[in-house]
Motif scaffolding. Structure first.
Motif, PDB file in Angstrom:
ATOM      1  N   ASN A 364      -8.318   3.012  -3.122  1.00 39.99           N
ATOM      2  CA  ASN A 364      -7.516   3.777  -2.166  1.00 39.99           C
ATOM      3  C   ASN A 364      -6.537   2.882  -1.425  1.00 39.99           C
ATOM      4  OD1 ASN A 364      -8.836   6.097  -2.874  1.00 39.99           O
ATOM      5  ND2 ASN A 364     -10.170   6.157  -1.077  1.00 39.99           N
ATOM      6  N   ALA A 365      -7.015   1.691  -1.000  1.00 37.86           N
ATOM      7  CA  ALA A 365      -6.142   0.785  -0.266  1.00 37.86           C
ATOM      8  C   ALA A 365      -4.986   0.290  -1.131  1.00 37.86           C
ATOM      9  CB  ALA A 365      -6.962  -0.400   0.254  1.00 37.86           C
ATOM     10  N   LEU A 366      -5.269   0.038  -2.406  1.00 37.06           N
ATOM     11  CA  LEU A 366      -4.208  -0.444  -3.297  1.00 37.06           C
ATOM     12  C   LEU A 366      -3.124   0.612  -3.479  1.00 37.06           C
ATOM     13  CD1 LEU A 366      -3.145  -2.629  -5.181  1.00 37.06           C
ATOM     14  CD2 LEU A 366      -4.577  -1.666  -6.997  1.00 37.06           C
ATOM     15  N   ARG A 367      -3.506   1.904  -3.575  1.00 36.54           N
ATOM     16  CA  ARG A 367      -2.510   2.954  -3.744  1.00 36.54           C
ATOM     17  C   ARG A 367      -1.698   3.175  -2.470  1.00 36.54           C
ATOM     18  NH1 ARG A 367      -6.629   5.547  -6.709  1.00 36.54           N
ATOM     19  NH2 ARG A 367      -7.242   6.770  -4.887  1.00 36.54           N
ATOM     20  N   ALA A 368      -2.325   2.900  -1.304  1.00 33.39           N
ATOM     21  CA  ALA A 368      -1.651   3.191  -0.047  1.00 33.39           C
ATOM     22  C   ALA A 368      -0.848   2.014   0.487  1.00 33.39           C
ATOM     23  CB  ALA A 368      -2.679   3.621   1.012  1.00 33.39           C
ATOM     24  N   THR A 369      -1.167   0.779   0.062  1.00 33.91           N
ATOM     25  CA  THR A 369      -0.532  -0.382   0.670  1.00 33.91           C
ATOM     26  C   THR A 369       0.854  -0.613   0.083  1.00 33.91           C
ATOM     27  OG1 THR A 369      -0.941  -2.683   1.282  1.00 33.91           O
ATOM     28  CG2 THR A 369      -1.419  -2.083  -0.970  1.00 33.91           C
ATOM     29  N   PRO A 370       1.834  -0.989   0.878  1.00 33.30           N
ATOM     30  CA  PRO A 370       3.186  -1.261   0.359  1.00 33.30           C
ATOM     31  C   PRO A 370       3.254  -2.611  -0.346  1.00 33.30           C
ATOM     32  CG  PRO A 370       3.109  -1.589   2.732  1.00 33.30           C
ATOM     33  CD  PRO A 370       1.767  -1.043   2.342  1.00 33.30           C
ATOM     34  N   LEU A 371       4.337  -2.855  -1.073  1.00 37.30           N
ATOM     35  CA  LEU A 371       4.525  -4.111  -1.788  1.00 37.30           C
ATOM     36  C   LEU A 371       4.581  -5.276  -0.808  1.00 37.30           C
ATOM     37  CD1 LEU A 371       7.232  -3.052  -4.418  1.00 37.30           C
ATOM     38  CD2 LEU A 371       4.765  -3.274  -4.753  1.00 37.30           C
ATOM     39  N   GLY A 372       3.966  -6.380  -1.209  1.00 35.34           N
ATOM     40  CA  GLY A 372       3.985  -7.584  -0.400  1.00 35.34           C
ATOM     41  C   GLY A 372       3.010  -7.582   0.760  1.00 35.34           C
ATOM     42  N   SER A 373       2.233  -6.549   0.939  1.00 35.35           N
ATOM     43  CA  SER A 373       1.277  -6.488   2.055  1.00 35.35           C
ATOM     44  C   SER A 373      -0.085  -7.008   1.608  1.00 35.35           C
ATOM     45  CB  SER A 373       1.161  -5.063   2.580  1.00 35.35           C
ATOM     46  OG  SER A 373       0.693  -4.205   1.563  1.00 35.35           O
ATOM     47  N   THR A 374      -1.016  -7.055   2.551  1.00 35.39           N
ATOM     48  CA  THR A 374      -2.342  -7.621   2.292  1.00 35.39           C
ATOM     49  C   THR A 374      -3.422  -6.601   2.647  1.00 35.39           C
ATOM     50  OG1 THR A 374      -1.560  -9.856   2.793  1.00 35.39           O
ATOM     51  CG2 THR A 374      -3.937  -9.502   2.867  1.00 35.39           C
ATOM     52  N   VAL A 375      -4.404  -6.486   1.784  1.00 31.87           N
ATOM     53  CA  VAL A 375      -5.618  -5.711   2.054  1.00 31.87           C
ATOM     54  C   VAL A 375      -6.731  -6.704   2.353  1.00 31.87           C
ATOM     55  CG1 VAL A 375      -7.336  -4.122   1.135  1.00 31.87           C
ATOM     56  CG2 VAL A 375      -4.921  -3.762   0.632  1.00 31.87           C
ATOM     57  N   THR A 376      -7.407  -6.519   3.472  1.00 25.05           N
ATOM     58  CA  THR A 376      -8.389  -7.496   3.945  1.00 25.05           C
ATOM     59  C   THR A 376      -9.784  -6.878   3.966  1.00 25.05           C
ATOM     60  OG1 THR A 376      -6.679  -8.429   5.382  1.00 25.05           O
ATOM     61  CG2 THR A 376      -8.946  -9.130   5.781  1.00 25.05           C
TER      62      THR A 376
END
Length: 502
Positions: A364-376
């Motif tokens: 879910n986080a990968l689909r929602a996160t914009p390019l160049g951002s970080t999921v922690t």
């Protein structure tokens, strides 16, 4: 239950014994005291009549002392006879000069000298011994000739009264002991089938339906309850067997045609051009989405069909493995995945649940996160709050924080509903991911929540109970990329939460 039944029987028995024993002891004590008073009054009247005859005949100096001594020996007390002017005529024991002069002023003798026909009864303590004093007037016709006073020690009566109270107490204890023995047997007979029923209920909760509960012992109500319990267990077993069969059949019947449909669509891709190719791609996307939805539904059905027991899971190792698995996929989407926080050790979770939870949250986080951002991914321990809840255990928290658009408060409340998707959610979601995450967290004894991240994204958090230290094995170490462990400090984050399927 046995203890409560026994306490109930003993309480009722104590109430009955007190209701009977106290009035009985009181009646006996009163009867004994009335008997000694009546005997003393009879003796006083007898001595009074004898003294009247002796005074009339003028023989009081010769006859009255012997009569007083004989009467005192018989009643084991003292006898004093005085004239109408208060002077001493006879006594059964030696009196001091002061006592002789003050006889007429004694309350009981003065009352007898005033009351002629009255008998005055008083109690007094002489030398530490309680005495009953009875005074009677000596009269002849209407002429007052003197007074007689008898003092009788009451220690014998008091001893008999104390003895009867002791016998009542000992008898009551014996009755209570017998009632306790009988009540214990009866309480065990009553509670044994209920305890058996409880044991079978625990086995039913653990998914064991093999042996029905016995219905041949105990009170009729308990036997009826056991029969109803067996019927419920049999029906539940039938329903679960039907659900298990449906899950097995659906797994085969749904996966095979979906795989064949996906293969046919792949074969048509080379022959499609223009707008037809766009429609084909849309059909392939929906087919993949349907396949993921079927997998999610089957996973939830398999989880619900049997009871599972949480076990110690090395959360550090699981997060490290998921980091290594998902990092290449994040790099393909020009995003980064990081693991921060503290070493938290083992947490209680259903086997395989944490892998599924992390896969759904990271997807879910990968689909929602914009390019160049970080999921922690953040691991932390919550210490017990000794000020408010001294017995509340610590929690282990796992946060997955993205930098996407996030959700509104209303959307976060609905995010765990099955098949619900946010209106602006990216394509490809099924609406089952977070529902599965919440269910897996609950069966593991924890909870899943969602909150707004500090940077505006979503903070999905899982809270789990720490495993007992005795059950924790030696923690395994997994090599991590340098970036993943370069900063182990916990970043600022919102309260614990979990993520809605997007």
């Amino acid at each position: 239950m046995t203890r409560r039944l026994l306490l109930g029987y003993l309480s009722l028995a104590v109430l009955i014994l007190l209701s009977l024993g106290i009035p009985l002891g009181y009646v006996y004590s009163r009867a004994e005291r009335e008997q000694i008073i009546s005997s003393a009054e009879d003796e006083a009247e007898s001595v009074s009549a004898f003294a009247s005859l002796s005074i009339m005949a003028g023989r009081e100096r010769r006859e009255l002392p012997d009569r007083a001594r004989h009467c005192a020996e018989r009643i084991r007390g003292r006898v004093v006879i005085v004239g109408d002017d208060g002077r001493l005529l006879a006594t059964s024991h030696a009196l001091s000069a002061t006592e002789s002069r003050t006889l007429a002023s004694r309350p009981e003798i003065a009352a007898a000298l005033r009351g002629r026909d009255a008998i005055d009864v008083r109690t007094s303590t002489i030398g530490g011994v309680r005495y009953l004093s009875v005074a009677a007037p000596v009269v002849h016709g209407d002429d007052l000739q003197g007074a007689v006073r008898l003092t009788v020690p009451t220690d014998a009566v008091e001893s008999r009264v104390h003895r009867i109270w002791l016998l009542l107490a000992v008898g009551g204890l014996a009755v209570l002991t017998a009632i306790a023995a009988v009540g214990l047997v009866f309480a065990r007979w009553t509670s044994r089938p209920i305890l058996e029923l409880e044991r079978f209920a625990h086995r039913l909760a653990d998914g064991q339906f093999t042996t029905p509960a016995p219905v041949t012992s105990g009170p009729p109500e308990v036997r009826s309850l056991a029969a109803t319990f067996n019927q419920t267990a049999a029906r539940l077993e039938h329903l679960l067997a039907s659900q298990r069969a449906f899950a097995a059949e659906a797994s085969h019947q749904l996966k095979t045609p979906l795989a064949a449909l996906r293969l046919r669509l792949d074969n048509l891709e080379a022959e499609m051009t223009g707008h037809a190719r766009d429609s084909l791609n849309a059909a392939m996307t929906e087919t993949d989405r349907l396949a993921r939805m079927v997998e999610g539904l089957l996973a939830m059905a398999r989880m619900e069909e049997s009871a599972v027991t949480p076990e110690p899971v090395d959360l550090d190792q699981v997060c490290a493995e998921r980091l290594l698995t998902w990092t290449p996929l994040f790099e393909q989407h020009k995003a980064q995945l990081a693991l921060l926080g503290d070493q938290v050790g083992h947490a209680l979770a259903v086997p395989g649940a944490m892998e599924q939870i992390l896969d759904n949250l990271l997807s879910n986080a990968l689909r929602a996160t914009p390019l160049g951002s970080t999921v922690t991914m953040v691991l932390r321990c919550t210490a017990p709050d000794h000020r408010h809840l001294p017995t509340r255990p610590a929690w282990i928290e796992l946060h997955v924080i993205d930098e996407g658009p996030g959700m509104t408060a209303d959307q976060r409340r609905r995010a765990f509903d099955r098949f619900w998707r946010a209106p602006d959610a990216p394509k490809g979601g099924t609406g089952l991911g977070l529902s599965l995450v919440q269910r897996l967290a609950h069966v593991s004894g924890g909870e899943a929540t969602l909150a707004r991240a500090p940077g505006g994204g979503l903070d999905a958090a899982i809270r789990l109970r720490p495993a007992p230290r005795a059950s924790q094995g030696r923690p395994s170490r997994i090599g991590l990329p340098r970036r993943a462990r370069s900063d182990r400090s916990t970043p600022e984050a919102a309260p614990s939460s979990a993520r809605s399927p997007v």
